[in-house]
Design a protein around this motif. Structure first.
Motif, short mmCIF file in Angstrom:
data_model
loop_
_atom_site.label_atom_id
_atom_site.label_comp_id
_atom_site.label_asym_id
_atom_site.label_seq_id
_atom_site.Cartn_x
_atom_site.Cartn_y
_atom_site.Cartn_z
N GLY A 185 58.42 42.99 40.22
CA GLY A 185 58.53 42.90 38.77
C GLY A 185 57.33 42.32 38.07
N LEU A 186 56.35 41.80 38.81
CA LEU A 186 55.14 41.28 38.18
C LEU A 186 54.18 42.44 37.91
CD1 LEU A 186 54.38 38.01 40.18
CD2 LEU A 186 55.38 38.23 37.90
N GLU A 187 53.35 42.26 36.89
CA GLU A 187 52.38 43.29 36.52
C GLU A 187 50.97 42.72 36.61
OE1 GLU A 187 52.89 46.43 35.71
OE2 GLU A 187 55.08 46.31 35.89
N PRO A 188 49.99 43.58 36.90
CA PRO A 188 48.60 43.11 36.84
C PRO A 188 48.28 42.63 35.43
CG PRO A 188 48.73 45.26 37.91
CD PRO A 188 50.07 44.99 37.32
N ALA A 189 47.69 41.45 35.32
CA ALA A 189 47.44 40.88 34.00
C ALA A 189 46.24 39.95 34.07
CB ALA A 189 48.67 40.11 33.50
N ASP A 190 45.49 39.89 32.98
CA ASP A 190 44.33 39.01 32.92
C ASP A 190 44.64 37.70 32.20
OD1 ASP A 190 42.92 40.96 34.19
OD2 ASP A 190 41.99 41.75 32.38
N GLY A 191 45.90 37.51 31.84
CA GLY A 191 46.27 36.31 31.11
C GLY A 191 47.55 35.72 31.67
N PRO A 192 48.29 34.96 30.85
CA PRO A 192 49.51 34.30 31.33
C PRO A 192 50.50 35.31 31.90
CG PRO A 192 48.87 33.45 29.18
CD PRO A 192 47.98 34.62 29.45
N GLY A 193 51.17 34.90 32.97
CA GLY A 193 52.11 35.77 33.63
C GLY A 193 51.38 36.80 34.48
N GLY A 194 52.13 37.55 35.24
CA GLY A 194 51.54 38.61 36.03
C GLY A 194 50.69 38.11 37.18
N PHE A 195 49.87 39.02 37.72
CA PHE A 195 49.02 38.66 38.85
C PHE A 195 47.67 39.35 38.71
CE2 PHE A 195 50.96 42.64 40.20
CZ PHE A 195 49.95 43.30 40.90
N VAL A 196 46.68 38.81 39.43
CA VAL A 196 45.36 39.39 39.45
C VAL A 196 44.89 39.47 40.90
CG1 VAL A 196 44.17 37.16 39.17
CG2 VAL A 196 43.02 39.27 38.46
N VAL A 197 44.18 40.55 41.23
CA VAL A 197 43.62 40.73 42.57
C VAL A 197 42.10 40.70 42.45
CG1 VAL A 197 43.51 42.16 44.64
CG2 VAL A 197 45.56 42.22 43.19
N LEU A 198 41.47 39.79 43.19
CA LEU A 198 40.03 39.66 43.21
C LEU A 198 39.50 40.06 44.58
CD1 LEU A 198 39.68 36.13 41.52
CD2 LEU A 198 39.87 38.38 40.41
N ASP A 199 38.42 40.81 44.60
CA ASP A 199 37.85 41.26 45.86
C ASP A 199 36.33 41.15 45.79
OD1 ASP A 199 37.85 42.34 48.46
OD2 ASP A 199 37.50 44.36 47.68
N HIS A 200 35.72 40.53 46.80
CA HIS A 200 34.27 40.33 46.73
C HIS A 200 33.49 41.54 47.23
CE1 HIS A 200 32.60 39.25 50.91
NE2 HIS A 200 33.71 39.91 51.09
N ARG A 216 44.56 47.42 39.74
CA ARG A 216 43.49 46.88 38.87
C ARG A 216 42.70 45.77 39.58
NH1 ARG A 216 46.58 45.50 33.42
NH2 ARG A 216 44.61 44.39 33.06
N VAL A 217 42.21 46.08 40.74
CA VAL A 217 41.43 45.11 41.50
C VAL A 217 40.11 44.84 40.78
CG1 VAL A 217 40.29 44.63 43.71
CG2 VAL A 217 42.46 45.90 43.65
N ARG A 218 39.77 43.56 40.64
CA ARG A 218 38.52 43.16 40.00
C ARG A 218 37.49 42.92 41.10
NH1 ARG A 218 39.80 40.80 34.62
NH2 ARG A 218 37.77 39.73 34.73
N ARG A 219 36.37 43.64 41.03
CA ARG A 219 35.31 43.49 42.03
C ARG A 219 33.95 43.85 41.43
NH1 ARG A 219 38.21 47.91 44.26
NH2 ARG A 219 38.86 46.73 46.10
N PRO A 220 32.88 43.36 42.04
CA PRO A 220 32.87 42.35 43.10
C PRO A 220 32.99 40.95 42.51
CG PRO A 220 30.63 43.04 42.62
CD PRO A 220 31.53 43.86 41.74
N VAL A 221 33.93 40.18 43.03
CA VAL A 221 34.18 38.81 42.58
C VAL A 221 34.27 37.91 43.81
CG1 VAL A 221 35.70 37.25 41.32
CG2 VAL A 221 35.42 39.62 40.53
N ASP A 222 33.47 36.88 43.86
CA ASP A 222 33.52 35.91 44.96
C ASP A 222 34.45 34.76 44.58
OD1 ASP A 222 31.63 37.31 46.46
OD2 ASP A 222 29.97 36.30 45.46
N VAL A 223 35.40 34.47 45.46
CA VAL A 223 36.24 33.27 45.29
C VAL A 223 35.53 32.14 46.01
CG1 VAL A 223 38.46 32.21 45.83
CG2 VAL A 223 38.36 34.60 45.10
N ARG A 224 35.11 31.13 45.26
CA ARG A 224 34.24 30.09 45.80
C ARG A 224 34.98 28.82 46.21
NH1 ARG A 224 29.57 31.39 41.29
NH2 ARG A 224 28.62 33.11 42.46
#
Length: 369
Positions: free
Chosen positions: A37-52, A110-118
């Motif tokens: 039930g969660l949706e990709p989102a860049d703000g409150p709620g939802g989830f985000v996927v980061l990939d380097h 909606r994967v955001r790349r390239p993003v390094d999780v530091r």
């Protein structure tokens, strides 16, 4: 906080769940987050996927070109979408990269790349603080699916710095042609070492194979019960807070016709580990010498979890104690593709299990946006 020497001033972006990594484990987790039930989102709620990584495909996109899809050992489909009709003669990097891209598009991840999780730190109001090359995020829960490819393991041996030839790791293996006419020493007892030797031997002037322990090959089918037992042995280590071992390290290597031929012709004639390297090659305790142009370290990888260091999750045994996928020291953090789930089918199951627990966590521990 600073990034590249420049202070960052923007406020952390709140999100319910952050998934770090878009390989098999990360995409599986993202799929189950959407189904929950969660949706990709860049703000409150939802989830985000980061990939380097620069493009879809996880670690597969970096595999050597001669590793064709037909030679891939144990690739399991992502949940909800089978991989069908693939050309087994194409490089696995191309086949699986295209499959992952289609998967991301089909389910709108909606994967955001390239993003390094530091770094991941304690945030405010019950949230975590995730510092990345794309700013700072404040998730309520984190699924770390960063795999192992970024942490190749290079063992240390006397004389390593004095060796005048080339040293490289499986992570940088370019395929066999670059070794034509050279004397190559392959180190390591896993699947990659065997594949490298079988490819390199026909073009090299000579090869040698060194391992710490005699490799174990299993003949015949590897059934479901044996698989469960192997995973249980790996799982027991992470439950004790010990560094994980690979599933292959407890299952052994599958026997096939190519390996039988390699054993028969001497390509897979294993030696114990050498005592030291010299400028010209390797020397064993009994005085045996192998003059080498190249040392290829097929010595595996370690879990890429350095970004979690600020949370102090490691146990005295050196590993991170995990129950299922949940980190015992911080239930907001889940590791998928770690330890017993470091296989394609294990990653699928781990993604589903992590989402189930995270949804329960979010339901019982609401926090302010």
């Amino acid at each position: 906080m600073k990034q590249n020497g420049t202070p960052r001033t923007e406020a952390p972006r709140p999100v319910d769940v952050l998934v770090a990594g878009a390989g098999q484990a990360g995409l599986s987790a993202a799929y189950h987050l959407r189904r929950s039930g969660l949706e990709p989102a860049d703000g409150p709620g939802g989830f985000v996927v980061l990939d380097h990584a620069p493009r879809p495909g996880g670690a597969w996109q970096f595999r050597w070109p001669t590793l064709t899809y037909g030679r891939v050992h144990g690739m399991h489909a992502l949940p909800g979408m089978e991989l069908t009709g693939a050309d087994e003669t194409r490089p696995s990097s191309e086949v699986i990269g295209a499959y992952f891209r289609a998967y991301e598009e089909r389910f709108g991840l909606r994967v955001r790349r390239p993003v390094d999780v530091r770094a991941v730190r304690e945030g405010e109001g019950g949230r975590l603080l995730v510092e990345t090359s794309d700013g700072v995020w404040a998730p309520r829960a984190l699924i770390s699916a960063t795999g192992t490819w970024d942490r190749p393991f290079w063992p240390r041996y006397p004389g390593q710095e004095e060796f005048r030839g080339r040293q490289l790791h499986t992570a940088g293996y370019p395929g066999p042609d670059t070794f034509a006419g050279q004397r190559v020493l392959v180190v390591g007892g896993g699947t990659s070492a065997v594949q490298h030797l079988l490819e390199i031997a026909p073009v090299a002037a000579a090869t040698a194979w060194a391992t710490r322990r005699p490799p174990e090959f299993h003949d015949g089918p590897f059934d479901e019960d044996q698989g469960r037992q192997a995973v249980a042995r790996v799982d027991e280590r992470v439950r004790q807070g010990l560094p994980p071992r690979s599933v292959v390290s407890v299952t052994g290597l599958p026997m096939n016709e190519a390996i039988r031929r390699g054993m028969a012709d001497g390509t897979l004639s294993r030696r114990p580990m050498f005592e030291r390297l010299t400028p010209e090659g390797a020397v064993w305790a009994d005085g045996t010498v192998f003059e080498a142009d190249v040392v290829l370290w097929a010595t595996g990888f370690r879990a890429a979890v350095d970004h979690l260091a600020p949370l102090r999750l490691r146990e005295p045994g050196g590993g991170i104690q995990v129950e299922g996928t949940r980190v015992v020291r911080d239930p907001r953090v889940h590791l998928v593709g770690y330890g017993p789930s470091a296989s394609t089918i294990g990653a699928n199951r781990a993604g589903r299990a992590a989402v189930r627990e995270i949804r329960a966590l979010l339901a019982r521990e609401p926090v302010a946006v």
